[in-house]
Design a protein around this motif. Structure first.
Motif, PDB file in Angstrom:
ATOM      1  N   VAL A 137      84.872  69.072 -29.992  1.00  0.00           N
ATOM      2  CA  VAL A 137      86.199  68.882 -30.600  1.00  0.00           C
ATOM      3  C   VAL A 137      86.693  70.209 -31.173  1.00  0.00           C
ATOM      4  O   VAL A 137      87.851  70.595 -30.960  1.00  0.00           O
ATOM      5  N   GLU A 138      85.816  70.928 -31.870  1.00  0.00           N
ATOM      6  CA  GLU A 138      86.196  72.215 -32.445  1.00  0.00           C
ATOM      7  C   GLU A 138      86.551  73.224 -31.348  1.00  0.00           C
ATOM      8  O   GLU A 138      87.522  73.976 -31.472  1.00  0.00           O
ATOM      9  N   TYR A 139      85.786  73.226 -30.269  1.00  0.00           N
ATOM     10  CA  TYR A 139      86.059  74.114 -29.139  1.00  0.00           C
ATOM     11  C   TYR A 139      87.469  73.871 -28.594  1.00  0.00           C
ATOM     12  O   TYR A 139      88.248  74.809 -28.403  1.00  0.00           O
ATOM     13  N   PHE A 140      87.795  72.608 -28.336  1.00  0.00           N
ATOM     14  CA  PHE A 140      89.118  72.301 -27.773  1.00  0.00           C
ATOM     15  C   PHE A 140      90.232  72.539 -28.790  1.00  0.00           C
ATOM     16  O   PHE A 140      91.322  72.993 -28.423  1.00  0.00           O
ATOM     17  N   LYS A 141      89.963  72.286 -30.050  1.00  0.00           N
ATOM     18  CA  LYS A 141      90.968  72.538 -31.080  1.00  0.00           C
ATOM     19  C   LYS A 141      91.303  74.035 -31.131  1.00  0.00           C
ATOM     20  O   LYS A 141      92.466  74.411 -31.175  1.00  0.00           O
ATOM     21  N   ARG A 142      90.280  74.864 -31.074  1.00  0.00           N
ATOM     22  CA  ARG A 142      90.510  76.313 -31.074  1.00  0.00           C
ATOM     23  C   ARG A 142      91.263  76.749 -29.819  1.00  0.00           C
ATOM     24  O   ARG A 142      92.135  77.608 -29.876  1.00  0.00           O
ATOM     25  N   LYS A 143      90.886  76.154 -28.693  1.00  0.00           N
ATOM     26  CA  LYS A 143      91.567  76.473 -27.430  1.00  0.00           C
ATOM     27  C   LYS A 143      93.052  76.121 -27.528  1.00  0.00           C
ATOM     28  O   LYS A 143      93.915  76.897 -27.113  1.00  0.00           O
ATOM     29  N   LEU A 144      93.357  74.971 -28.093  1.00  0.00           N
ATOM     30  CA  LEU A 144      94.746  74.541 -28.265  1.00  0.00           C
ATOM     31  C   LEU A 144      95.500  75.463 -29.220  1.00  0.00           C
ATOM     32  O   LEU A 144      96.658  75.830 -28.968  1.00  0.00           O
ATOM     33  N   GLU A 196      80.540  75.248 -36.903  1.00  0.00           N
ATOM     34  CA  GLU A 196      80.355  76.609 -36.415  1.00  0.00           C
ATOM     35  C   GLU A 196      80.055  76.568 -34.927  1.00  0.00           C
ATOM     36  O   GLU A 196      79.158  75.846 -34.496  1.00  0.00           O
ATOM     37  N   ILE A 197      80.828  77.324 -34.164  1.00  0.00           N
ATOM     38  CA  ILE A 197      80.529  77.456 -32.740  1.00  0.00           C
ATOM     39  C   ILE A 197      80.614  78.928 -32.362  1.00  0.00           C
ATOM     40  O   ILE A 197      81.438  79.662 -32.888  1.00  0.00           O
ATOM     41  N   ASP A 198      79.758  79.316 -31.480  1.00  0.00           N
ATOM     42  CA  ASP A 198      79.722  80.675 -30.965  1.00  0.00           C
ATOM     43  C   ASP A 198      80.887  80.859 -30.002  1.00  0.00           C
ATOM     44  O   ASP A 198      81.270  79.921 -29.312  1.00  0.00           O
ATOM     45  N   GLU A 199      81.441  82.077 -29.927  1.00  0.00           N
ATOM     46  CA  GLU A 199      82.553  82.352 -29.011  1.00  0.00           C
ATOM     47  C   GLU A 199      82.167  82.096 -27.560  1.00  0.00           C
ATOM     48  O   GLU A 199      83.021  81.798 -26.735  1.00  0.00           O
ATOM     49  N   ALA A 200      80.892  82.216 -27.241  1.00  0.00           N
ATOM     50  CA  ALA A 200      80.425  82.013 -25.869  1.00  0.00           C
ATOM     51  C   ALA A 200      80.198  80.534 -25.548  1.00  0.00           C
ATOM     52  O   ALA A 200      79.967  80.176 -24.401  1.00  0.00           O
ATOM     53  N   TYR A 201      80.305  79.669 -26.547  1.00  0.00           N
ATOM     54  CA  TYR A 201      80.054  78.230 -26.344  1.00  0.00           C
ATOM     55  C   TYR A 201      81.048  77.644 -25.358  1.00  0.00           C
ATOM     56  O   TYR A 201      82.247  77.905 -25.425  1.00  0.00           O
ATOM     57  N   ARG A 202      80.540  76.823 -24.448  1.00  0.00           N
ATOM     58  CA  ARG A 202      81.357  76.034 -23.533  1.00  0.00           C
ATOM     59  C   ARG A 202      80.805  74.613 -23.522  1.00  0.00           C
ATOM     60  O   ARG A 202      79.594  74.421 -23.398  1.00  0.00           O
ATOM     61  N   TYR A 219      79.483  63.276 -25.618  1.00  0.00           N
ATOM     62  CA  TYR A 219      80.908  63.503 -25.381  1.00  0.00           C
ATOM     63  C   TYR A 219      81.687  63.537 -26.691  1.00  0.00           C
ATOM     64  O   TYR A 219      81.538  62.668 -27.538  1.00  0.00           O
ATOM     65  N   MET A 220      82.503  64.539 -26.836  1.00  0.00           N
ATOM     66  CA  MET A 220      83.370  64.798 -27.986  1.00  0.00           C
ATOM     67  C   MET A 220      82.588  64.844 -29.303  1.00  0.00           C
ATOM     68  O   MET A 220      83.023  64.333 -30.337  1.00  0.00           O
ATOM     69  N   ASN A 221      81.445  65.514 -29.226  1.00  0.00           N
ATOM     70  CA  ASN A 221      80.706  65.787 -30.455  1.00  0.00           C
ATOM     71  C   ASN A 221      81.505  66.821 -31.260  1.00  0.00           C
ATOM     72  O   ASN A 221      82.462  67.411 -30.740  1.00  0.00           O
TER      73      ASN A 221
END
Length: 138
Positions: free
Chosen positions: A24-31, A5-11, A18-20
């Motif tokens: 990983v989930e943040y970048f996967k969603r971005k992709l 679970e990550i908040d939409e505001a998470y950066r 690194y790459m916790n």
């Protein structure tokens, strides 16, 4: 999506591990969002090409349509190649290898991944590749 679970505001931050899983989930969603945007643009192009008037009476108009169509198709081809790279990056996320240089195993870095989420090489390895290409292109 994963169970993370990550908040939409998470950066991602340099202060985190690194790459916790959150990163990983943040970048996967971005992709995935990027891929969705490219697919939507491609769909718009297909609709545009279907609606286009192909039987222009004037040869100048016909040439203009053909030129525009060629440009659109080249752009979509670039999108297709980009989507392949996005899919490969998503696969690296799934395999927990995302964010690490394919040559050195070193971290690519959060800032570089923010700018280029499909990056596979760290800055040093990328510069080495570019130097090699410049030297061998001549």
């Amino acid at each position: 999506m994963s169970n993370v679970e990550i908040d939409e505001a998470y950066r991602p931050s340099e202060d985190e591990e690194y790459m916790n899983p959150k990163q990983v989930e943040y970048f996967k969603r971005k992709l995935l969002r990027w891929k969705e945007q490219l697919l939507l643009e491609s769909q718009k192009t297909l609709e545009y090409l279907k609606e286009r008037q192909w039987s222009q009476a004037d040869s100048t108009d016909r040439a203009s349509v053909e030129s525009e169509t060629g440009l659109e198709l080249r752009t979509r081809d670039r999108y297709f190649k980009l989507i392949e790279k996005i899919d490969a990056a998503i696969e690296r996320c799934n395999k927990n290898t995302y964010g690490f240089c394919e040559e050195t195993g070193e971290s690519i870095g959060i800032r570089r991944l923010e700018a280029r989420p499909i990056a596979t090489l760290c800055i040093e390895a990328q510069e080495k590749h570019e130097k090699y290409e410049r030297n061998h292109a001549e």
